[in-house]
Structure formats: C-alpha cells, structure tokens
Design a protein around this motif. Structure first.
Motif, PDB file in Angstrom:
ATOM      1  N   LEU A 114      20.596  56.586 -17.705  1.00  0.00           N
ATOM      2  CA  LEU A 114      20.087  56.289 -16.377  1.00  0.00           C
ATOM      3  C   LEU A 114      20.861  55.105 -15.801  1.00  0.00           C
ATOM      4  CD1 LEU A 114      16.221  56.592 -16.926  1.00  0.00           C
ATOM      5  CD2 LEU A 114      17.619  58.056 -15.452  1.00  0.00           C
ATOM      6  N   PRO A 115      21.104  55.101 -14.484  1.00  0.00           N
ATOM      7  CA  PRO A 115      21.846  53.987 -13.895  1.00  0.00           C
ATOM      8  C   PRO A 115      20.972  52.746 -13.773  1.00  0.00           C
ATOM      9  CG  PRO A 115      21.125  55.487 -12.186  1.00  0.00           C
ATOM     10  CD  PRO A 115      20.752  56.132 -13.492  1.00  0.00           C
ATOM     11  N   SER A 116      21.610  51.576 -13.805  1.00  0.00           N
ATOM     12  CA  SER A 116      20.890  50.325 -13.548  1.00  0.00           C
ATOM     13  C   SER A 116      20.926  50.068 -12.046  1.00  0.00           C
ATOM     14  CB  SER A 116      21.551  49.165 -14.301  1.00  0.00           C
ATOM     15  OG  SER A 116      20.888  47.954 -14.013  1.00  0.00           O
ATOM     16  N   THR A 117      19.753  49.935 -11.420  1.00  0.00           N
ATOM     17  CA  THR A 117      19.692  49.856  -9.960  1.00  0.00           C
ATOM     18  C   THR A 117      19.268  48.499  -9.426  1.00  0.00           C
ATOM     19  OG1 THR A 117      17.372  50.529  -9.810  1.00  0.00           O
ATOM     20  CG2 THR A 117      19.025  52.289  -9.923  1.00  0.00           C
ATOM     21  N   SER A 118      18.465  47.754 -10.182  1.00  0.00           N
ATOM     22  CA  SER A 118      17.896  46.481  -9.709  1.00  0.00           C
ATOM     23  C   SER A 118      17.068  46.683  -8.429  1.00  0.00           C
ATOM     24  CB  SER A 118      18.999  45.443  -9.468  1.00  0.00           C
ATOM     25  OG  SER A 118      19.698  45.173 -10.661  1.00  0.00           O
ATOM     26  N   ALA A 119      16.484  47.853  -8.272  1.00  0.00           N
ATOM     27  CA  ALA A 119      15.653  48.138  -7.105  1.00  0.00           C
ATOM     28  C   ALA A 119      14.268  47.523  -7.269  1.00  0.00           C
ATOM     29  CB  ALA A 119      15.539  49.648  -6.905  1.00  0.00           C
ATOM     30  N   ASP A 120      13.523  47.480  -6.168  1.00  0.00           N
ATOM     31  CA  ASP A 120      12.148  46.999  -6.235  1.00  0.00           C
ATOM     32  C   ASP A 120      11.240  48.010  -6.932  1.00  0.00           C
ATOM     33  OD1 ASP A 120      12.624  44.588  -4.800  1.00  0.00           O
ATOM     34  OD2 ASP A 120      12.537  45.703  -2.907  1.00  0.00           O
ATOM     35  N   LEU A 121      11.470  49.290  -6.671  1.00  0.00           N
ATOM     36  CA  LEU A 121      10.521  50.318  -7.114  1.00  0.00           C
ATOM     37  C   LEU A 121      11.235  51.572  -7.583  1.00  0.00           C
ATOM     38  CD1 LEU A 121       7.538  51.456  -7.199  1.00  0.00           C
ATOM     39  CD2 LEU A 121       7.937  52.235  -4.850  1.00  0.00           C
ATOM     40  N   ALA A 122      10.711  52.168  -8.643  1.00  0.00           N
ATOM     41  CA  ALA A 122      11.104  53.512  -9.065  1.00  0.00           C
ATOM     42  C   ALA A 122       9.875  54.408  -9.023  1.00  0.00           C
ATOM     43  CB  ALA A 122      11.683  53.495 -10.480  1.00  0.00           C
TER      44      ALA A 122
END
Length: 253
Positions: free
Chosen positions: A95-103
C-alpha cells in the motif's frame, strides 16, 4: 352472529411501523403458516448475505478509483472459521504511504451485499461533509474484519480510518452496513477505541446523510481530542459547523 365487524387487530399499527417480528399470531400451538414461511425466507436471505461474493469490479467502478486488498483469510470458509485472519492483511500486500488525514476502507464483512448496496453512497455523503480533509484513495478489502482497517490505516500513514463493513445479517436485516471510526489506527487497537454508526440501510435504517453527519462530527471531535472510542464518547461528538464549504475534499493520489 352475522353482521358483526371483524375483531380489531391491536398490533397492526405496530407491525406497519417496524420490520421486527412482533405480534405474529398463532395457529393452535404454532405460528401461522404465512409467518413460518416468512421466517424461512428471512433465514435464507441472511445465509445468502453471508456467503454471497463481493463484486469488486462493480464496486470499484461505482467508486471511480480505489485500491484493493484482501485479508490473510484465503477464502470465505476460512474467513468464517478464523476471525483472526480477517484482521490481518495478506502477506505481501503493498500500500502507498499517503500521509492523508483520512482513509476509508470498504470491507465485505459478514454481508457483502450491504457493502455493495450502501458503501458507495455512504462514502460519497461523507466526502461532502469533510471540506479541508485530505482523503486517501478508498480501499476495497475482501474477507475483512473491522480491525483490518487498523493495519491498512497504519500502512497508508493516515490520522484516522473509517471502515465501512457489512454487518452480521439478522432475520429482518440482511443488508445492514456499519461504519467504524478509529483515530491514529495501528494494529492492536481495541474495540473500545472505536466509534460505530450502525444499521446504515435506507429507507429502513440510518440513511446516508444521517450516517455521514454523525461520522463527520465524530471525526472533527476526534481530531480536536486526539482520540476516538470511549474517550470521544465522553466528550460528545459535535456536528460539523453549519454552512461549511461543500466542495470535494482533496484526494491523495
């Protein structure tokens, strides 16, 4: 005596107001034939909901863009016998590393039908209510349990994860979707560290807008508190501020 009105059914109004199995009547010392047949139909629908395969191609098409993973359970039979395997990603999952707020994870759970029918609508409504939040591409997960979202969220590097998952079917609801929110997801999180919105299945249960309002309020409060679950319930979830910008949230590619 002829000409007398039929006895009034005192429970008719109640039956019309709920899908619960109330005031079924009786024929001798058993249920009426119609009620017995209805029970068997409901039981068959519940069994079918558990074993029906998830149409991942159709689901991904409805979502527009999505990643796809599976748990360590290789098939449905093992998934039902080994709940622990449904909480772990299959070996070799990337899985990619996104550093997003929400999945947002869309798991088949114990009712793939529920996810198929209500997952895309719930996700779309939630996205509309989170302006300013960066959201990772949705993840479709097969043979999934709720806790699988913890590992997925940790791998993606997000601050929060919401798992939309088919709930265990009952005799009145074979298509009920649950939503489980966990702040700072990582393997080993306890159920007490999650918040749940259950029975998402319009028109008979929670509708998409109501579920999304609750989830968005919980997410806003979780971000302020830095926690979810029991701690967040003690604080009380606040609904999003009225009049928020409804433009689509930023997507992490």
């Amino acid at each position: 005596m002829t000409g007398q009105p039929a006895p009034r059914d005192a429970f008719a109004v109640l039956r019309e107001a709920t899908q619960a199995r109330v005031a079924l009547g009786r024929a001798g010392d058993a249920l009426p034939t119609s009620r017995e047949l209805a029970f068997r139909v409901a039981h068959a629908a519940a069994r079918d909901a558990v074993h029906a395969p998830l149409d991942t191609a159709a689901l991904r098409e409805a979502l527009g863009e999505a990643l796809e993973v599976r748990s360590a359970a290789p098939d449905r039979a093992v998934y039902l016998q080994r709940p622990d395997l449904g909480r772990r990603l299959a070996e070799g999952t990337a899985l990619p590393s996104t550093s997003a707020d929400l999945a947002v994870v869309l798991g088949d759970g114990l009712s793939p039908r529920a996810l198929q029918e209500h997952g895309p609508g719930t996700l779309a409504a939630l996205r509309e209510r989170l302006p300013g939040w960066s959201i990772a591409p949705p993840v479709v997960a097969r043979q999934a349990r709720v806790a699988l979202g913890d590992e997925i969220g940790a791998r993606l590097g997000v601050r929060a994860v919401v798992v939309l998952i088919g709930e265990r079917p009952g005799l009145t609801a074979a298509d009920s979707l649950g939503a489980y929110l966990t702040w700072a997801p990582r393997p080993g999180r306890a159920d007490s560290e999650r918040n749940c919105v259950s029975n998402i299945r319009p028109p008979h249960g929670t509708d998409y807008a109501q579920a999304a309002d609750t989830l968005a309020g919980l997410l806003v409060s979780a971000r302020a508190l830095g926690a979810s679950g029991v701690a967040l319930k003690d604080q009380g979830a606040k609904p999003p501020t009225a009049g928020l910008d409804r433009s689509p949230p930023k997507e992490i590619r």
